[in-house]
Design a protein around this motif. Structure first.
Motif, mmCIF file in Angstrom:
data_model
loop_
_atom_site.group_PDB
_atom_site.id
_atom_site.type_symbol
_atom_site.label_atom_id
_atom_site.label_comp_id
_atom_site.label_asym_id
_atom_site.label_seq_id
_atom_site.Cartn_x
_atom_site.Cartn_y
_atom_site.Cartn_z
ATOM 1 N N PRO A 190 -9.595 -2.301 -9.168
ATOM 2 C CA PRO A 190 -10.090 -3.163 -8.084
ATOM 3 C C PRO A 190 -10.808 -4.402 -8.610
ATOM 4 C CG PRO A 190 -10.554 -0.871 -7.602
ATOM 5 C CD PRO A 190 -10.036 -0.910 -9.006
ATOM 6 N N HIS A 191 -11.466 -4.257 -9.772
ATOM 7 C CA HIS A 191 -12.186 -5.413 -10.314
ATOM 8 C C HIS A 191 -11.227 -6.530 -10.697
ATOM 9 C CE1 HIS A 191 -16.260 -6.589 -11.147
ATOM 10 N NE2 HIS A 191 -15.906 -7.127 -12.293
ATOM 11 N N SER A 192 -9.982 -6.180 -11.036
ATOM 12 C CA SER A 192 -8.994 -7.213 -11.350
ATOM 13 C C SER A 192 -8.669 -8.048 -10.113
ATOM 14 C CB SER A 192 -7.720 -6.581 -11.911
ATOM 15 O OG SER A 192 -7.937 -6.074 -13.203
ATOM 16 N N LEU A 193 -8.748 -7.443 -8.935
ATOM 17 C CA LEU A 193 -8.552 -8.229 -7.711
ATOM 18 C C LEU A 193 -9.697 -9.220 -7.521
ATOM 19 C CD1 LEU A 193 -7.145 -5.798 -4.991
ATOM 20 C CD2 LEU A 193 -6.014 -7.757 -6.044
ATOM 21 N N PRO A 232 -0.887 -1.442 -14.772
ATOM 22 C CA PRO A 232 -2.202 -0.860 -14.495
ATOM 23 C C PRO A 232 -3.169 -1.919 -13.971
ATOM 24 C CG PRO A 232 -1.391 -0.152 -16.640
ATOM 25 C CD PRO A 232 -0.472 -1.230 -16.169
ATOM 26 N N LEU A 233 -3.874 -1.581 -12.908
ATOM 27 C CA LEU A 233 -4.762 -2.564 -12.292
ATOM 28 C C LEU A 233 -5.948 -1.851 -11.663
ATOM 29 C CD1 LEU A 233 -4.473 -5.751 -11.767
ATOM 30 C CD2 LEU A 233 -4.131 -5.075 -9.393
ATOM 31 N N ALA A 238 0.848 -1.194 0.000
ATOM 32 C CA ALA A 238 0.000 0.000 0.000
ATOM 33 C C ALA A 238 0.886 1.246 0.000
ATOM 34 C CB ALA A 238 -0.910 -0.007 1.219
ATOM 35 N N ASP A 239 0.556 2.184 -0.874
ATOM 36 C CA ASP A 239 1.310 3.434 -0.995
ATOM 37 C C ASP A 239 0.478 4.534 -0.353
ATOM 38 O OD1 ASP A 239 3.129 5.376 -1.720
ATOM 39 O OD2 ASP A 239 2.325 5.600 -3.738
ATOM 40 N N GLU A 287 -4.707 1.336 -7.478
ATOM 41 C CA GLU A 287 -3.819 1.787 -8.558
ATOM 42 C C GLU A 287 -2.428 2.136 -8.036
ATOM 43 O OE1 GLU A 287 -6.085 4.984 -10.133
ATOM 44 O OE2 GLU A 287 -7.460 3.670 -11.278
ATOM 45 N N ARG A 288 -2.355 2.811 -6.886
ATOM 46 C CA ARG A 288 -1.041 3.175 -6.321
ATOM 47 C C ARG A 288 -0.263 1.937 -5.888
ATOM 48 N NH1 ARG A 288 -3.844 7.434 -3.439
ATOM 49 N NH2 ARG A 288 -3.592 6.205 -1.516
#
Length: 292
Positions: free
Chosen positions: A237-240, A234-235, A123-124, A224-225
């Motif tokens: 939340p839906h990709s998680l 690039p990612l 987490a950034d 994203e961060r």
């Protein structure tokens, strides 16, 4: 103008979607936007027929609208037409024969297990409290595969750390229970230890910088961060959510169990993850097998 005739019907239809069908506000806004566009193009219910609707969609195609946009507009008008016919606003369901253009469905981006582990641990954040919050958000999204809107709607009472279960309110106000593991549980517990110092809302599980319930845009920025820091590209939340579902299937979970966990009303929606798993298996075979 055309909206003078269509406007009350569109608003009544949107109320039907919201109150009877249990659709989300985002979905209702999408339907309204499509139907307002249709109403501005047609002259009124006298022009609401198959020929004019096909011409309306044809003009949108010529203007360069994507196949997914055309498919969404078609679905909106078909649903409105069916409702209008049942409510005697039109004599027949004139849009029933309207054909939706096929939409090419790309396989969702899925992280490997090591990539997912790196992401949730990177987490950034701007402060220690935000780091604990962001880590809990990332861990819970990956552990449960819940939607961002569902995560934002969580209350503290919805998360049972002892039994490691979270109660989620999904589409159509349907509740479901999703299990999570030790990593997500530890992250949530650490966040709860500092939450009260950031929160002005008593019930919300996750809060933003101003202490109010966190919103989906903030969650997207958190993901994203973390994706940039962990180097996964690039990612969203839906990709998680895609990643969680695929890893469950890779680990031997039954398709119907994954359907229940994700809150899909149709098993067909869940089946896309079997294609993802098959593709990953093929890639692993090509990398590892001497006869590949």
């Amino acid at each position: 103008m055309a909206m003078n005739e269509f406007e009350p019907a569109i608003e009544d239809f949107c109320e039907h979607l919201r109150l009877v069908r249990g659709r989300s506000e985002a979905t209702v806004r999408g339907y309204r936007s499509d139907l307002v566009g249709m109403a501005e193009d047609l002259g009124g219910f006298g022009d609401f027929n198959l020929t004019q609707l096909r011409a309306w969609l044809g003009r949108a195609a010529v203007a360069g609208k994507s196949r997914s946009t055309l498919a969404r507009r078609t679905a909106s008008v078909k649903a409105f037409s069916t409702w209008a016919a049942k409510n005697s606003l039109i004599d027949a369901d004139v849009a029933a024969r309207l054909v939706s253009p096929g939409v090419h469905r790309e396989l969702p981006k899925v992280l490997g297990t090591e990539q997912a582990g790196d992401l949730v641990g990177n987490a950034d954040s701007h402060s220690e409290s935000e780091f604990l919050r962001d880590s809990a958000i990332l861990e819970l999204l990956y552990a449960t595969g819940m939607r961002v809107s569902e995560l934002c709607g969580l209350d503290i009472a919805d998360v049972d750390l002892h039994r490691q279960l979270v109660k989620v309110l999904g589409k159509g106000d349907k509740e479901r229970m999703i299990p999570f593991g030790d990593a997500a549980g530890d992250a949530v517990e650490k966040w709860l230890g500092v939450r009260d110092g950031m929160a002005v809302v008593a019930t919300a599980m996750f809060v933003g910088a101003r202490g109010r319930r966190i919103d989906p845009r903030q969650v997207r920025r958190i993901v994203e961060r973390a994706a940039v820091v962990s180097g996964v590209g690039p990612l969203s939340p839906h990709s998680l959510r895609h990643t969680a579902a695929t890893h469950l299937l890779d680990g031997g979970a039954d398709l119907r169990e994954v359907q229940e966990l994700l809150g899909h009303s149709s098993l067909q929606t869940t089946q896309i993850y079997t294609h993802v798993s098959s593709q990953r298996l093929l890639e692993a075979f090509k990398r590892a097998h001497p006869r590949a």
